[in-house]
Design a protein around this motif. Structure first.
Motif, short mmCIF file in Angstrom:
data_model
loop_
_atom_site.label_atom_id
_atom_site.label_comp_id
_atom_site.label_asym_id
_atom_site.label_seq_id
_atom_site.Cartn_x
_atom_site.Cartn_y
_atom_site.Cartn_z
N VAL A 79 32.09 -12.77 -10.57
CA VAL A 79 31.44 -13.32 -11.77
C VAL A 79 32.31 -13.03 -12.98
O VAL A 79 33.13 -12.11 -12.96
N ASP A 80 32.11 -13.83 -14.03
CA ASP A 80 32.80 -13.54 -15.28
C ASP A 80 31.97 -12.54 -16.09
O ASP A 80 30.96 -12.02 -15.61
N ARG A 81 32.38 -12.29 -17.32
CA ARG A 81 31.68 -11.30 -18.13
C ARG A 81 30.27 -11.72 -18.51
O ARG A 81 29.47 -10.91 -18.95
N HIS A 82 29.98 -13.00 -18.32
CA HIS A 82 28.64 -13.51 -18.63
C HIS A 82 27.81 -13.71 -17.37
O HIS A 82 26.79 -14.40 -17.40
N PHE A 83 28.28 -13.13 -16.26
CA PHE A 83 27.57 -13.15 -14.98
C PHE A 83 27.48 -14.55 -14.35
O PHE A 83 26.61 -14.80 -13.52
N LEU A 110 38.84 -6.52 -19.19
CA LEU A 110 37.72 -6.84 -18.31
C LEU A 110 37.56 -8.35 -18.17
O LEU A 110 37.45 -9.07 -19.15
N LEU A 111 37.56 -8.81 -16.91
CA LEU A 111 37.36 -10.23 -16.63
C LEU A 111 35.96 -10.51 -16.10
O LEU A 111 35.45 -11.63 -16.24
N GLY A 112 35.36 -9.51 -15.48
CA GLY A 112 34.04 -9.70 -14.87
C GLY A 112 33.85 -8.66 -13.79
O GLY A 112 34.17 -7.48 -13.97
N ALA A 113 33.35 -9.09 -12.62
CA ALA A 113 33.12 -8.15 -11.53
C ALA A 113 33.22 -8.89 -10.20
O ALA A 113 33.05 -10.10 -10.13
N VAL A 114 33.52 -8.12 -9.15
CA VAL A 114 33.55 -8.67 -7.80
C VAL A 114 32.56 -7.87 -6.96
O VAL A 114 32.48 -6.65 -7.07
N GLU A 115 31.78 -8.58 -6.14
CA GLU A 115 30.74 -7.93 -5.34
C GLU A 115 30.91 -8.30 -3.87
O GLU A 115 31.08 -9.47 -3.53
N LEU A 130 16.96 -6.47 -7.54
CA LEU A 130 17.58 -5.60 -8.55
C LEU A 130 17.98 -6.36 -9.81
O LEU A 130 18.38 -5.75 -10.79
N CYS A 131 17.91 -7.69 -9.76
CA CYS A 131 18.46 -8.49 -10.86
C CYS A 131 17.82 -8.17 -12.21
O CYS A 131 18.51 -8.10 -13.23
N PRO A 171 24.58 -18.69 -13.20
CA PRO A 171 24.34 -17.25 -13.25
C PRO A 171 24.00 -16.72 -11.86
O PRO A 171 23.25 -17.36 -11.10
N CYS A 172 24.52 -15.56 -11.51
CA CYS A 172 24.34 -15.03 -10.16
C CYS A 172 22.87 -14.77 -9.83
O CYS A 172 22.45 -14.93 -8.69
#
Length: 678
Positions: A251-255, A336-341, A288-289, A279-280
């Protein structure tokens, strides 16, 4: 119509007067204009075409590979100039299509031009401006043009390539055997392949996607075009992303979701194209969202969050228990670009689906035992032959799984695999079950019924517990093996059958032969290729492997978050002899899933009949009933720990929190030994 304002009526009249075939789309890629030349060329009325998606329109006229290429280019907002194609209604003729991508106010419009002849402006300058490597080759396979991109990728110069045979320059792995340019010449169509390796001038090679198209003018082949691109990085990243067992998305920084791998598609039921940009929380619907989003926590803390349990909502609405790990995604400069899950499906939907699709395949036989590995080594050779196979071993050792593996590895793998448990069918019914019967053979025989031999025709018949077949029927079975013919009950003539027999038994057939309970000639007929499966007590090294396998299996089917087994519970299983073999071990783990709620399987979760193998309480006479010195207390503590752990020194060290060397010194100091403690 407001969209027409982009093309005033005067412009549209001019387009209608041009000989060139022209289509114009709006920002949604729906056809906005279709000039007279296009009507004539496609023999389609303009009013029927306006408003149709351009890719839907062209799918009726172009090969699927060409349409996919155009979609990729449009998605990447890249224009394509004078690409040679063959339209389905004009296969004998090569046409040249240009797709010009125009961006107006952040909206993408397409202008599609089609020429029936090689345009005069199709010059080297245009070809050099194309983003991919391109080579023009004459019908003698000599290079007549090579653009700058192709020169850059291969390391050659024009002077070294023009006029040379293409196979002398590129030396690909298919040049001599299955040249796709030659195939495109013969088939008069565009061919695309991705498994090609092109050699550079310096001798190194790179994987490439190559598209080869013939150039045909006035029904005469004048040469061809090859377009290629280096797909090294793409292959590496795609292989990692698509073949990793767990689901992965970023995801990017805005999910908003930026990538979504195939494993996660299977876990969630959503395709990547459905979720990219959304959005994820809209897709995953995790519990948990709203309260404890791990993605937000990882981004905020700037560190990895591991093994957090959650429940995703599948597209179909069902709940999917998962374990997730999230890490912040940063660029090379730490921004920071976002996150990986990563997502692990705890219900193992993917594994169960694979088991259903590839049930009992050779890869599903789990063992690291040398005895089983020796069987693995000969199993493919046995499978390749047509010989009858006899599998022996105690009940529950997996004879049926090995039989299925032999079938799946054999030339008959596409034929039926029919299993019969001879011990489960009454003697009076076994003959009709094996050979079938004809209508009228007996009172209730209303119509013909094929037997198992007929059902297995062209494949494999697995006769489990063959030692239970009555003597009278053994003679008929022997005749089938020798003549490849059988007679259904009530039939007037025999029927031919092509079946391979795999037999299995948990009895000693040699003993049955000596007792007159099994025909000697039948025994020799089935005892051609023999495989003996050792009991589980003779391959205890497989117990941890099988325990883990069954935990994963039942975690999938029962939806419980049980992640493993404790060392003490596993030790109890390792000490047990398993008279029921692998089947009994599977039943024990299934029982544990009933008793255990979540987490790890402990000794108290094991069945009651394993209680004697659990940790024992020290006898009353060993309790401290009088004052003792520190040395006496230490000696008794060590002795009791040794007895509790059945004199296993490493287990005793772990319980007492001491090293193996320390325990050895203490045993020597106090004179403690198993013989002296009895």
């Amino acid at each position: 119509m407001k969209k027409i304002l982009l093309y005033p009526q005067t412009i549209l009249r001019i387009l209608d007067d041009l000989q060139e075939i022209i289509l114009v789309t709006d920002q949604n890629h729906k056809i906005l204009h279709f000039n007279r030349a296009a009507e004539k060329f496609f023999q389609e009325e303009r009013r029927r075409v306006i408003g149709v998606f351009c890719h839907k329109f062209f799918e009726a006229y172009l090969d699927k590979e060409i349409c996919e290429l155009f979609k990729e280019k449009i998605a990447q907002k890249e224009s394509l100039y004078h690409f040679p194609v063959h339209f389905s209604h004009k296969k004998e003729k090569t046409c040249y299509i240009s797709i010009i991508v125009n961006e107006i106010e952040e909206k993408t419009f397409l202008t599609i031009l089609i020429n029936e002849q090689l345009p005069s402006e199709f010059t080297g300058n245009i070809l050099d401006s194309i983003g991919e490597a391109l080579v023009v080759i004459d019908r003698n396979f000599k290079i007549s043009f090579i653009n700058k991109k192709a020169l850059f990728l291969t390391g050659y110069t024009q002077e070294k390539t023009i006029g040379k045979n293409c196979f002398e320059i590129f030396k690909t792995n298919i040049c001599r055997s299955s040249c796709i340019l030659k195939q495109s010449f013969n088939q008069k169509k565009t061919i695309k392949r991705r498994d090609i390796f092109i050699f550079k001038k310096d001798g190194t090679e790179f994987p490439a996607e190559v598209i080869a198209s013939p150039i045909i003018i006035d029904n005469k082949l004048i040469g061809g075009i090859e377009i290629f691109r280096d797909i090294s990085f793409e292959i590496q990243m795609k292989a990692i992303f698509e073949n990793v067992g767990d689901g992965v998305f970023s995801v990017d920084r805005h999910f908003h979701i930026t990538s979504f791998n195939p494993a996660l598609e299977r876990i969630t039921g959503y395709f990547a194209e459905e979720v990219i940009g959304r959005p994820c929380h809209e897709i995953l619907g995790s519990d948990l969202c709203n309260s404890d989003c791990p993605v937000a926590a990882a981004i905020k803390a700037g560190k990895k969050i591991s093994n957090k349990h959650a429940v995703f909502i599948h597209k179909s609405g069902k709940k999917v228990p998962v374990s997730i790990t999230v890490a912040p995604l940063k660029d090379s400069e730490g921004r920071l670009l976002g996150a990986v899950e990563t997502v692990r499906d705890l219900s193992e939907i993917l594994i169960l689906r694979k088991e259903l699709e590839q049930s009992y395949r050779f890869g599903d036989i789990l063992s690291k035992s040398p005895k089983i590995k020796r069987i693995f080594e000969i199993l493919p050779d046995i499978a390749e032959s047509e010989s009858t196979v006899l599998i022996t071993g105690e009940s529950g050792t997996g004879k049926d799984i090995f039989a299925r593996a032999i079938h799946d590895l054999s030339p008959r793998k596409n034929g039926p695999f029919v299993a019969v448990n001879c011990a489960a069918i009454p003697d009076t019914l076994l003959e009709s079950e094996l050979f079938g019967y004809k209508a009228g053979a007996f009172t209730d025989a209303k119509k013909d019924k094929p037997g198992r031999f007929a059902l297995a025709n062209g494949g494999t018949l697995f006769l489990d517990e063959i030692g239970e077949i009555p003597l009278a029927l053994q003679a008929k079975l022997l005749r089938v093996l020798e003549t490849k013919e059988f007679e259904p009950l009530g039939a007037s003539k025999p029927e031919k059958v092509d079946v391979r027999i795999i037999a299995a038994t948990n009895q000693e057939l040699e003993t049955l032969v000596q007792k007159g309970l099994f025909r000697q000639d039948l025994f020799y007929r089935i005892n051609v290729a023999r495989i003996h499966l050792p009991p589980l007590r003779e391959r205890r090294e497989d117990i941890p492997l099988l325990v883990e396998h069954f935990i994963e299996k039942f975690r999938a089917s029962k939806g419980k978050n049980i992640i493993g087994i404790t060392e003490e519970a596993l030790r109890i299983l390792m000490e047990y002899d398993f008279p029921g073999n692998v089947r009994e071990l599977e039943n024990i783990i299934e029982y544990c899933f009933i008793i255990c709620k979540e987490g790890l399987i402990y000794p108290e979760h094991l069945p009651d009949y394993l209680n004697p193998y659990k940790r024992e309480q020290p006898p009353k006479e060993e309790l401290f009933l009088q004052p003792l010195t520190l040395e006496e207390i230490e000696k008794r503590a060590i002795l009791q720990a040794l007895k509790r752990n059945r004199w296993r020194k490493m287990a005793t060290c772990r319980e007492l929190g001491i090293s193996k060397d320390t325990l050895r010194r203490k045993l020597h100091k106090y004179g403690i030994s198993p013989e002296g403690a009895k």
